[in-house]
Write a protein that holds these residues in place. Structure first.
Motif, PDB file in Angstrom:
ATOM      1  N   GLY A  75      18.133   1.245 -50.246  1.00  0.00           N
ATOM      2  CA  GLY A  75      18.919   0.879 -50.945  1.00  0.00           C
ATOM      3  C   GLY A  75      18.934  -0.324 -51.254  1.00  0.00           C
ATOM      4  O   GLY A  75      17.766  -0.970 -49.798  1.00  0.00           O
ATOM      5  N   ALA A  76      19.573  -1.475 -52.076  1.00  0.00           N
ATOM      6  CA  ALA A  76      19.465  -2.241 -52.147  1.00  0.00           C
ATOM      7  C   ALA A  76      19.110  -2.893 -51.122  1.00  0.00           C
ATOM      8  O   ALA A  76      19.855  -3.385 -50.227  1.00  0.00           O
ATOM      9  CB  ALA A  76      20.399  -3.267 -53.436  1.00  0.00           C
ATOM     10  N   GLY A  77      18.294  -4.361 -50.432  1.00  0.00           N
ATOM     11  CA  GLY A  77      18.193  -5.124 -49.867  1.00  0.00           C
ATOM     12  C   GLY A  77      17.252  -4.339 -48.881  1.00  0.00           C
ATOM     13  O   GLY A  77      16.848  -5.763 -47.932  1.00  0.00           O
ATOM     14  N   TYR A  78      16.714  -3.317 -48.809  1.00  0.00           N
ATOM     15  CA  TYR A  78      15.462  -3.049 -47.642  1.00  0.00           C
ATOM     16  C   TYR A  78      14.428  -3.080 -48.041  1.00  0.00           C
ATOM     17  O   TYR A  78      14.163  -2.345 -49.118  1.00  0.00           O
ATOM     18  CB  TYR A  78      16.312  -1.812 -47.156  1.00  0.00           C
ATOM     19  CG  TYR A  78      17.165  -1.371 -46.534  1.00  0.00           C
ATOM     20  CD1 TYR A  78      17.872  -1.614 -45.297  1.00  0.00           C
ATOM     21  CD2 TYR A  78      18.945  -1.077 -47.460  1.00  0.00           C
ATOM     22  CE1 TYR A  78      19.295  -1.702 -44.403  1.00  0.00           C
ATOM     23  CE2 TYR A  78      19.911  -1.103 -46.488  1.00  0.00           C
ATOM     24  CZ  TYR A  78      19.990  -1.242 -45.159  1.00  0.00           C
ATOM     25  OH  TYR A  78      20.882  -0.858 -44.208  1.00  0.00           O
ATOM     26  N   ASP A  79      13.556  -3.676 -47.624  1.00  0.00           N
ATOM     27  CA  ASP A  79      12.268  -4.110 -48.453  1.00  0.00           C
ATOM     28  C   ASP A  79      11.746  -2.956 -47.253  1.00  0.00           C
ATOM     29  O   ASP A  79      11.774  -2.406 -46.158  1.00  0.00           O
ATOM     30  CB  ASP A  79      11.627  -5.152 -47.726  1.00  0.00           C
ATOM     31  CG  ASP A  79      12.533  -6.556 -48.411  1.00  0.00           C
ATOM     32  OD1 ASP A  79      12.335  -7.611 -48.005  1.00  0.00           O
ATOM     33  OD2 ASP A  79      13.192  -5.989 -49.358  1.00  0.00           O
ATOM     34  N   VAL A  80      10.708  -2.532 -48.068  1.00  0.00           N
ATOM     35  CA  VAL A  80       9.922  -0.665 -47.960  1.00  0.00           C
ATOM     36  C   VAL A  80       8.341  -1.051 -48.164  1.00  0.00           C
ATOM     37  O   VAL A  80       8.568  -1.224 -48.961  1.00  0.00           O
ATOM     38  CB  VAL A  80      10.681   0.425 -48.273  1.00  0.00           C
ATOM     39  CG1 VAL A  80       9.894   1.672 -47.263  1.00  0.00           C
ATOM     40  CG2 VAL A  80      11.914   0.572 -48.048  1.00  0.00           C
ATOM     41  N   ASN A  81       8.053  -0.178 -46.912  1.00  0.00           N
ATOM     42  CA  ASN A  81       6.292  -0.307 -47.050  1.00  0.00           C
ATOM     43  C   ASN A  81       6.041   0.924 -47.900  1.00  0.00           C
ATOM     44  O   ASN A  81       6.501   1.702 -46.623  1.00  0.00           O
ATOM     45  CB  ASN A  81       5.752  -1.159 -46.084  1.00  0.00           C
ATOM     46  CG  ASN A  81       3.970  -0.349 -45.118  1.00  0.00           C
ATOM     47  OD1 ASN A  81       3.696  -0.158 -46.511  1.00  0.00           O
ATOM     48  ND2 ASN A  81       3.184  -1.653 -44.812  1.00  0.00           N
ATOM     49  N   LEU A  82       5.439   1.170 -48.268  1.00  0.00           N
ATOM     50  CA  LEU A  82       6.196   2.939 -48.849  1.00  0.00           C
ATOM     51  C   LEU A  82       4.694   3.488 -47.666  1.00  0.00           C
ATOM     52  O   LEU A  82       4.753   4.517 -48.134  1.00  0.00           O
ATOM     53  CB  LEU A  82       5.547   2.862 -50.266  1.00  0.00           C
ATOM     54  CG  LEU A  82       6.338   2.329 -51.237  1.00  0.00           C
ATOM     55  CD1 LEU A  82       6.321   2.288 -52.707  1.00  0.00           C
ATOM     56  CD2 LEU A  82       7.654   2.226 -50.628  1.00  0.00           C
ATOM     57  N   TYR A  83       3.374   2.831 -47.898  1.00  0.00           N
ATOM     58  CA  TYR A  83       2.985   3.462 -46.230  1.00  0.00           C
ATOM     59  C   TYR A  83       3.412   4.320 -45.481  1.00  0.00           C
ATOM     60  O   TYR A  83       3.148   5.402 -44.626  1.00  0.00           O
ATOM     61  CB  TYR A  83       1.687   2.727 -46.089  1.00  0.00           C
ATOM     62  CG  TYR A  83       0.149   2.406 -47.108  1.00  0.00           C
ATOM     63  CD1 TYR A  83      -0.565   2.794 -47.500  1.00  0.00           C
ATOM     64  CD2 TYR A  83       0.571   1.229 -47.390  1.00  0.00           C
ATOM     65  CE1 TYR A  83      -1.345   3.167 -48.274  1.00  0.00           C
ATOM     66  CE2 TYR A  83      -0.235   0.735 -47.881  1.00  0.00           C
ATOM     67  CZ  TYR A  83      -1.158   2.040 -48.213  1.00  0.00           C
ATOM     68  OH  TYR A  83      -2.594   1.527 -49.400  1.00  0.00           O
ATOM     69  N   ASP A  84       5.370   3.623 -45.131  1.00  0.00           N
ATOM     70  CA  ASP A  84       5.686   4.119 -44.061  1.00  0.00           C
ATOM     71  C   ASP A  84       6.828   5.520 -44.287  1.00  0.00           C
ATOM     72  O   ASP A  84       6.963   5.983 -43.832  1.00  0.00           O
ATOM     73  CB  ASP A  84       7.022   3.391 -43.366  1.00  0.00           C
ATOM     74  CG  ASP A  84       6.226   2.496 -43.072  1.00  0.00           C
ATOM     75  OD1 ASP A  84       5.032   2.369 -42.693  1.00  0.00           O
ATOM     76  OD2 ASP A  84       6.379   1.277 -42.583  1.00  0.00           O
TER      77      ASP A  84
END
Length: 146
Positions: A75-84
């Motif tokens: 979703g827009a606005g959610y920063d995400v570490n792709l390792y998760d």
């Protein structure tokens, strides 16, 4: 810091630069922040069916070219570490980090695709898609928003 842009855009370029610099600075020193677990996805992230089309108002990443294979929506606005994000069948490990080959930004916001390993980032503008070129394929480990 090296930067790579697909097209110049004054204000968007400045926003992308600032957001990426902050996101890179805030990333932890270790490669993983949590063990990838499909039952506990980060806030704002949904698991898509393999090759499922990207929903509206969502940034989607696909393991394979042509929006194929395992996929996630952010979703827009959610920063995400792709390792998760767990991802099967990858060649670089058990997570989505360094595995995405296709992107679709159906959100109305500028997404920043970050390769922390090489201190590179690039924007993915609203309503654009990206098939990774060989030089940047399987390189993104973090998603931020401008």
């Amino acid at each position: 810091m090296k930067t790579s842009f697909q097209r110049p855009c004054g204000l968007a370029r400045a926003a992308a630069t600032a957001a990426a610099a902050v996101a890179i600075a805030l990333l932890p020193g270790t490669a993983t922040t949590a063990k990838a677990d499909a039952s506990h996805l980060p806030p704002g992230v949904i698991k898509l069916q393999d090759s499922e089309p990207c929903p509206s108002a969502t940034l989607c990443l696909y393991r394979d070219y042509n929006n194929r294979g395992p996929a996630y929506g952010v979703g827009a606005g959610y920063d995400v570490n792709l390792y998760d994000l767990p991802m099967s069948g990858g060649v670089n490990g058990p997570s989505a980090a360094d595995e995405a080959s296709s992107w679709v930004n159906n959100a109305s916001h500028l997404a920043i695709l970050i390769d922390r390993d090489n201190d590179q980032f690039r924007p993915l503008f609203p309503h654009q898609s990206l098939q990774e070129p060989p030089a940047t394929n399987d390189s993104v480990d973090f998603i931020a928003w401008a």
